[in-house]
Design a protein around this motif. Structure first.
Motif, short mmCIF file in Angstrom:
data_model
loop_
_atom_site.label_atom_id
_atom_site.label_comp_id
_atom_site.label_asym_id
_atom_site.label_seq_id
_atom_site.Cartn_x
_atom_site.Cartn_y
_atom_site.Cartn_z
N SER A 104 0.82 -1.21 0.00
CA SER A 104 0.00 0.00 0.00
C SER A 104 0.85 1.26 0.00
O SER A 104 1.59 1.53 -0.93
N SER A 230 2.47 7.88 -0.35
CA SER A 230 1.28 8.18 0.45
C SER A 230 0.81 9.60 0.10
O SER A 230 1.62 10.54 0.15
N THR A 254 -3.14 9.27 -5.71
CA THR A 254 -3.47 8.01 -5.04
C THR A 254 -2.20 7.39 -4.49
O THR A 254 -1.10 7.69 -4.95
N ASP A 255 -2.35 6.53 -3.49
CA ASP A 255 -1.19 5.87 -2.92
C ASP A 255 -0.73 4.73 -3.83
O ASP A 255 -1.24 4.55 -4.94
N ARG A 260 -6.18 4.56 -1.57
CA ARG A 260 -6.30 5.82 -0.82
C ARG A 260 -6.15 7.00 -1.77
O ARG A 260 -5.52 6.89 -2.81
N PRO A 273 -7.86 14.05 4.09
CA PRO A 273 -8.90 13.03 3.96
C PRO A 273 -10.10 13.27 4.87
O PRO A 273 -11.24 12.92 4.50
N SER A 341 -6.67 8.48 7.11
CA SER A 341 -5.49 8.18 6.32
C SER A 341 -5.77 8.19 4.82
O SER A 341 -4.86 7.97 4.02
N GLY A 342 -7.01 8.43 4.41
CA GLY A 342 -7.30 8.61 2.99
C GLY A 342 -8.13 7.54 2.34
O GLY A 342 -8.37 7.60 1.13
N GLY A 343 -8.59 6.54 3.08
CA GLY A 343 -9.40 5.48 2.50
C GLY A 343 -10.88 5.72 2.74
O GLY A 343 -11.27 6.13 3.84
N LYS A 353 -11.74 0.09 0.45
CA LYS A 353 -11.29 1.40 0.00
C LYS A 353 -11.09 1.40 -1.52
O LYS A 353 -10.57 0.46 -2.07
N GLY A 355 -9.72 4.39 -4.17
CA GLY A 355 -9.34 5.73 -4.54
C GLY A 355 -9.80 6.11 -5.93
O GLY A 355 -10.02 7.30 -6.23
#
Length: 475
Positions: A104, A230, A254-255, A260, A273, A341-343, A353, A355
């Motif tokens: 990830s 990230s 996106t990660d 994410r 986020p 954390s972005g999810g 999740k 993105g």
């Protein structure tokens, strides 16, 4: 005890240390045994992988073990395969399990494995604990007997099938967003895949919607440009400059495995986020007319609670780990769930999740509302009391972890906070509630870090509370 332990987002380890062929085979054999015992082996499994070093080879190691166990195995052979694509394939084909070879957003020296269950959900603790126990039982003499079939032979015999479900995944997203509204808005979007796997998916969706699309940082680089893959504010400086210099309506990042998202608004500001969750929940409620609660984890903004209350809905709090969010969403029929954390995920799509889908929905929102991203956020936040977040990560000597755990979770000692303490929770780490805010200290489930997050009505207050916690713990 098994030598492999799952964290909040699967198993992740340093390449060449714990992420090695023997451990990938061990985990695969344990999951294969579980499938046999559950009577679902004949239904098969799908495996996908990202662009990290060893991901493609590790996918073959895993597939060889499933083939050796007589379990039909599909391997997604796509140059850029987002983790959400793998989850969608599990759901679309009605498979009992799936796997993604990815670490990830972890640093480049890591790789790992995420396990998914029926419906495309992240494996919950019952599943991961069972797999860990099975790995422990296999270690040693039994491990040497793990059966496998060489990848080329397994492909030739049909035991392993190479597939490309890309079109179905993209079509599923296109069918859920207002493409006509986006086509009419003539938007300019900048993409930053962060050397990961989102470019093809996002570009296909946005170009289909007649957006003008520019892409940066899209080459294959297993070192991720020397940065953490990230989508944080610090990691998106190039995207910020690109959006401003090229007058883009939106910047999307996106990660590493595209589950994410990070966003730069039209003014070049990074939208946290937490802000994205608030914006999307508000949009779904007010502009799309959806009904339903929202789910967030213990380290995500309580502004979601305020938005839910305004619309007569409820916000549910769960531990960190998307398996808890997806589980609670199914239980409560929530329309959106996510983490700081972005999810995030939205009802009607996969339970994990995504993105790619989140980005498409944000672009739809700008088109439908008819305002810039900065104007939309200002419209929303102007209706509620301010919420400011301070986020800090602290590395520590591993020998100190038992001491810190004892202080926080056993002795339950707290600093002498300046803010007035009204309640505490130990559901996931140590969370302290103040009159007008909260602070949480918890160990990361994916990296050797202690995270301290605080939300207050004032940024200075939030940073002060984090500093008080840091000093108390001697970090």
């Amino acid at each position: 005890m098994a030598r492999i332990k799952f964290g909040t987002g699967g198993w992740r380890a340093i390449i060449g240390d714990e992420f090695i062929r023997a451990n990938v085979r061990l985990l695969s054999a344990a999951l294969a045994g579980k499938m046999v015992d559950e009577g679902v082996a004949e239904r098969g499994i799908v495996i996908g992988y990202d662009r990290r070093f060893l991901s493609d080879i590790a996918a073959q190691w895993a597939a060889e073990v499933f083939a050796g166990a007589g379990i039909p195995c599909q391997v997604i052979k796509v140059a850029q395969a987002p983790t959400p694509l793998i989850m969608w394939t599990v759901k679309d084909q009605g498979l009992p399990y799936g796997m993604a070879i990815t670490a990830s957003h972890n640093p480049a020296l890591y790789n790992g494995i995420k396990v998914f269950t029926a419906g495309g959900k992240d494996a919950d603790e019952d599943v991961t604990c069972d797999v860990e126990e099975r790995m422990g039982a296999l270690e040693g003499e039994a491990e040497a007997g793990i059966a496998s079939i060489d990848y080329p032979k397994a492909v030739a015999s049909g035991a392993i099938e190479e597939i490309n479900p890309f079109n179905g995944y993209i079509d599923s997203i296109i069918s859920q967003v207002d493409m006509e509204a986006i086509r009419g808005a003539q938007l300019k979007v900048a993409l930053d895949p962060m050397y990961g796997v989102s470019r093809t998916s996002l570009q296909t969706i946005l170009l289909t919607a007649r957006c003008e699309v520019d892409v940066i940082n899209d080459r294959h680089d297993t070192l991720f440009g020397g940065k953490l893959p990230s989508p944080t504010s610090a990691g998106l400086s190039a995207l910020k400059r690109f959006v401003v210099d090229n007058k883009a309506d939106l910047g999307i990042a996106t990660d590493g495995d595209a589950d994410r998202i990070g966003v730069i608004d039209d003014l070049g500001n990074f939208l946290h986020p937490n802000q994205l969750l608030v914006i999307l929940y508000y949009y779904l409620l007010k502009y799309k007319g959806w009904k339903g609660p929202v789910v967030r984890n213990v380290a995500t903004t309580s502004l979601l609670d305020d938005v839910a209350e305004r619309f007569g809905e409820k916000c549910y709090e769960v531990p960190v780990g998307f398996k808890w969010i997806s589980g609670k969403m199914l239980e409560t029929d929530a329309i959106i769930g996510g983490e700081s954390s972005g999810g995030l995920t939205v009802r009607g799509h996969i339970s994990g999740k995504d993105g790619i889908y989140a980005a498409a929905l944000l672009v739809e929102m700008i088109a439908v509302v008819g305002k810039s991203m900065s104007e939309i956020y200002e419209e929303i936040t102007g209706q509620f009391d301010p919420h400011y977040m301070a986020e800090t990560d602290f590395a520590f000597d591993p020998e100190r972890k038992p001491e810190i755990l004892k202080t926080l979770m056993e002795d339950r000692l707290l600093p002498d906070f300046t803010a007035n303490v009204v309640d505490t929770s130990y559901t996931d780490g140590c969370k302290v509630y103040f009159d007008n805010g909260w602070i949480i200290a918890r160990f990361s489930g994916t990296e050797p870090l202690l995270r301290i997050f605080c939300e207050m009505p004032d940024q200075e207050q939030a940073e002060q509370a984090c500093e008080e916690f840091r000093q108390f713990l001697g970090l």
